[in-house]
Motif scaffolding. Structure first.
Motif, PDB file in Angstrom:
ATOM      1  N   TYR A  36     -14.300 -11.870 -12.529  1.00 12.68           N
ATOM      2  CA  TYR A  36     -13.221 -11.260 -11.756  1.00 12.68           C
ATOM      3  C   TYR A  36     -13.735 -10.536 -10.505  1.00 12.68           C
ATOM      4  N   ASN A  37     -15.066 -10.405 -10.381  1.00 14.64           N
ATOM      5  CA  ASN A  37     -15.635  -9.582  -9.307  1.00 14.64           C
ATOM      6  C   ASN A  37     -15.281 -10.072  -7.904  1.00 14.64           C
ATOM      7  N   VAL A  38     -15.333 -11.389  -7.692  1.00 20.12           N
ATOM      8  CA  VAL A  38     -15.035 -11.943  -6.370  1.00 20.12           C
ATOM      9  C   VAL A  38     -13.606 -11.584  -5.960  1.00 20.12           C
ATOM     10  N   THR A  39     -12.689 -11.625  -6.942  1.00 18.80           N
ATOM     11  CA  THR A  39     -11.279 -11.290  -6.673  1.00 18.80           C
ATOM     12  C   THR A  39     -11.155  -9.869  -6.131  1.00 18.80           C
ATOM     13  N   PHE A  40     -11.891  -8.939  -6.731  1.00 21.70           N
ATOM     14  CA  PHE A  40     -11.825  -7.543  -6.280  1.00 21.70           C
ATOM     15  C   PHE A  40     -12.258  -7.415  -4.818  1.00 21.70           C
ATOM     16  N   TYR A  41     -13.307  -8.129  -4.441  1.00 25.90           N
ATOM     17  CA  TYR A  41     -13.796  -8.060  -3.056  1.00 25.90           C
ATOM     18  C   TYR A  41     -12.795  -8.701  -2.087  1.00 25.90           C
ATOM     19  N   ILE A  42     -12.159  -9.795  -2.509  1.00 26.10           N
ATOM     20  CA  ILE A  42     -11.142 -10.440  -1.660  1.00 26.10           C
ATOM     21  C   ILE A  42      -9.965  -9.489  -1.437  1.00 26.10           C
ATOM     22  N   PHE A  43      -9.542  -8.821  -2.509  1.00 24.74           N
ATOM     23  CA  PHE A  43      -8.418  -7.886  -2.376  1.00 24.74           C
ATOM     24  C   PHE A  43      -8.818  -6.648  -1.563  1.00 24.74           C
ATOM     25  N   ALA A  44     -10.086  -6.272  -1.615  1.00 21.90           N
ATOM     26  CA  ALA A  44     -10.561  -5.159  -0.779  1.00 21.90           C
ATOM     27  C   ALA A  44     -10.398  -5.526   0.701  1.00 21.90           C
ATOM     28  N   ILE A  45     -10.711  -6.788   1.046  1.00 21.72           N
ATOM     29  CA  ILE A  45     -10.535  -7.264   2.438  1.00 21.72           C
ATOM     30  C   ILE A  45      -9.056  -7.247   2.814  1.00 21.72           C
ATOM     31  N   LEU A  46      -8.198  -7.722   1.892  1.00 21.61           N
ATOM     32  CA  LEU A  46      -6.746  -7.715   2.141  1.00 21.61           C
ATOM     33  C   LEU A  46      -6.237  -6.298   2.360  1.00 21.61           C
ATOM     34  N   LEU A  47      -6.801  -5.347   1.624  1.00 20.71           N
ATOM     35  CA  LEU A  47      -6.374  -3.945   1.762  1.00 20.71           C
ATOM     36  C   LEU A  47      -6.802  -3.346   3.104  1.00 20.71           C
ATOM     37  N   VAL A  48      -7.889  -3.851   3.677  1.00 23.59           N
ATOM     38  CA  VAL A  48      -8.278  -3.438   5.035  1.00 23.59           C
ATOM     39  C   VAL A  48      -7.223  -3.937   6.025  1.00 23.59           C
ATOM     40  N   VAL A  49      -6.753  -5.169   5.805  1.00 25.08           N
ATOM     41  CA  VAL A  49      -5.681  -5.730   6.643  1.00 25.08           C
ATOM     42  C   VAL A  49      -4.424  -4.870   6.521  1.00 25.08           C
ATOM     43  N   ALA A  50      -4.092  -4.484   5.272  1.00 23.35           N
ATOM     44  CA  ALA A  50      -2.914  -3.645   5.038  1.00 23.35           C
ATOM     45  C   ALA A  50      -3.061  -2.278   5.695  1.00 23.35           C
ATOM     46  N   LEU A  51      -4.277  -1.717   5.621  1.00 24.51           N
ATOM     47  CA  LEU A  51      -4.545  -0.419   6.237  1.00 24.51           C
ATOM     48  C   LEU A  51      -4.364  -0.503   7.758  1.00 24.51           C
ATOM     49  N   ALA A  52      -4.916  -1.565   8.360  1.00 27.56           N
ATOM     50  CA  ALA A  52      -4.759  -1.770   9.814  1.00 27.56           C
ATOM     51  C   ALA A  52      -3.285  -1.944  10.167  1.00 27.56           C
ATOM     52  N   THR A  53      -2.541  -2.661   9.309  1.00 28.36           N
ATOM     53  CA  THR A  53      -1.110  -2.878   9.528  1.00 28.36           C
ATOM     54  C   THR A  53      -0.346  -1.560   9.503  1.00 28.36           C
ATOM     55  N   SER A  54      -0.719  -0.682   8.563  1.00 26.14           N
ATOM     56  CA  SER A  54      -0.047   0.624   8.462  1.00 26.14           C
ATOM     57  C   SER A  54      -0.316   1.490   9.695  1.00 26.14           C
ATOM     58  N   VAL A  55      -1.508   1.334  10.293  1.00 23.41           N
ATOM     59  CA  VAL A  55      -1.840   2.078  11.523  1.00 23.41           C
ATOM     60  C   VAL A  55      -1.010   1.542  12.686  1.00 23.41           C
ATOM     61  N   VAL A  56      -0.891   0.205  12.776  1.00 23.48           N
ATOM     62  CA  VAL A  56      -0.057  -0.411  13.817  1.00 23.48           C
ATOM     63  C   VAL A  56       1.404   0.025  13.641  1.00 23.48           C
TER      64      VAL A  56
END
Length: 418
Positions: free
Chosen positions: A379-399
């Motif tokens: 399951y480890n790879v999934t966690f890292y992929i979702f961490a990247i998605l959460l960076v996208v979400a964080l950037a979206t919230s700033v925009v």
């Protein structure tokens, strides 16, 4: 007859407690397979259909919900949802899988969608001073529905069997939802609660927060803020629902939890899902919706990065519970955020459009984790992929924050020049 807004909230909770029972669906899986010979995928498909139709009906019928009003909409939801359960009872007695999909999945799913948005948009209008709290109360009911339904359904199955269990639940939810629907109404035009009324009259301390705009659903979907919010919701829901779909095996494989301990963790996850809905939405009334979502994505990013290396069961569960509280909190903050951004003119319709993020995330999150786990046996790879998605979400919230500030500045200039 003068309505009490707290009783309106209680009516909304009654409706959401009923439809929230859909999250107790796992209770039926093994008994159905044992009694009817349907395999796990066949049984699970009905739940998938129900959630898909929740999103589809919320999106397509949102405008009609606004037109019908909360009482008529909630009554229709009560009839559809309970008919889905009663029809499922008949389908099971006939051992018809197709009929089961049509009743529980399609009919019940449409009832879910209408029942989900009808009370929430009304509560936002009754609680202009505490939007987050109001929507949190209702949506917490949806989260808590499974906590009540799971043990009740399990006991009924063992006593009266599957078919009669669906019939009893269908009739019970019909009564509960009709009772809630009979009291719920829109507030009078221009309604303000006592404290806000006094603030408006005296123009003192209690400042009334004005909405960023008053838009129809068709106008809202043409703004960048609508799509920014859609992306934020999609990623937040995907992260939470992915964990929900693998929680028990993840706990056993990752930190060596026993089957019983992992099952207990799943139950407690439901509690934090519900608690996050009332807690985070109430906090959002003070911190602001944008700030709360930025906090969600910042914290979850850190937790998803740390999860692959966690071996302590207590720390592991703590991380999961925090993420689940934010998963529930996102649902509860959403209607209040819609009101802040687009006003309450067609809040139900806009809410319906945004719930398509739930339908998409419900497929994306579980499918992604299953595919990656099959390929990597981890399951480890999934966690890292979702961490990247959460960076996208964080950037979206700033925009989103920048977009809101820009719109506020524009509104202030228009007011000054008027």
């Amino acid at each position: 007859m003068k309505k009490n807004r707290w009783l309106i909230a209680l009516s909304a909770i009654a409706i959401h407690l009923s439809i929230g029972s859909v999250y107790a669906y796992s209770v039926f899986k093994n008994p159905m397979s044992d009694a009817l010979g349907w395999n796990s995928k066949e049984v699970t498909l009905s739940f998938t259909i129900a959630i898909a139709f929740l999103g589809l009906s919320a999106a397509t019928l949102g405008k009609l919900v606004e037109k019908w009003g909360p009482r008529k909409s909630a009554m229709i939801a009560a009839i559809l949802f309970s008919s889905g359960l009663i029809g499922a009872s008949f389908a099971i007695s006939q051992e018809s899988l197709t009929l089961y999909y049509l009743t529980y999945g399609v009919l019940g799913g449409i009832g879910l969608g209408v029942g989900y948005i009808a009370p929430v948009s009304t509560l936002v209008k009754w609680f202009p001073d505490r939007r987050g709290l109001a929507t949190g109360m209702a949506v917490m009911g949806f989260g808590a529905g499974s906590l009540i339904a799971s043990p009740v359904a399990a006991e009924l199955i063992s006593v009266v069997g599957l078919s009669k269990t669906f019939l009893i639940l269908g009739l019970t939810y019909l009564v509960l939802m009709v009772a809630g629907a009979s009291y719920i109404v829109r507030p009078p035009e221009g309604y303000l609660p006592k404290g806000m009324e006094e603030g408006a009259q005296t123009n003192k301390k209690k400042k009334i927060k004005t909405d960023l705009s008053q838009l129809t659903a068709n106008e809202a979907i043409k703004t960048n803020r609508f799509w920014l919010l859609w992306v934020m919701m999609f990623i937040n829901i995907s992260s939470g629902i992915m964990l929900i779909s693998i929680a028990s095996p993840l706990g056993q494989e990752k930190v060596g939890m026993s089957v019983v301990a992992a099952a207990s963790m799943v139950g407690i996850m439901g509690f934090f899902n519900g608690l996050g809905r009332i807690g985070w939405s109430s906090i959002s009334d003070y911190l602001g919706r944008s700030n709360v979502f930025t906090l969600f994505f910042s914290v979850q990013f850190i937790l998803f990065l740390l999860l692959p290396n966690i071996t302590n069961p207590i720390l592991f569960q703590l991380f999961i519970f925090i993420i689940l509280s934010m998963y529930g909190g996102g649902f509860a903050c959403l209607p209040a955020f819609i009101g802040d951004l687009f006003g309450t003119k067609q809040l139900g319709a806009i809410h319906g459009y945004l719930l398509t993020a739930w339908s998409c995330a419900g497929i994306f999150g579980p499918m992604l984790v299953a595919t990656i786990n099959d390929a990597t046996q981890s399951y480890n790879v999934t966690f890292y992929i979702f961490a990247i998605l959460l960076v996208v979400a964080l950037a979206t919230s700033v925009v989103m924050r920048l977009s809101i500030n820009s719109e506020k500045k524009k509104n202030a200039e228009v007011t000054q020049s008027a």
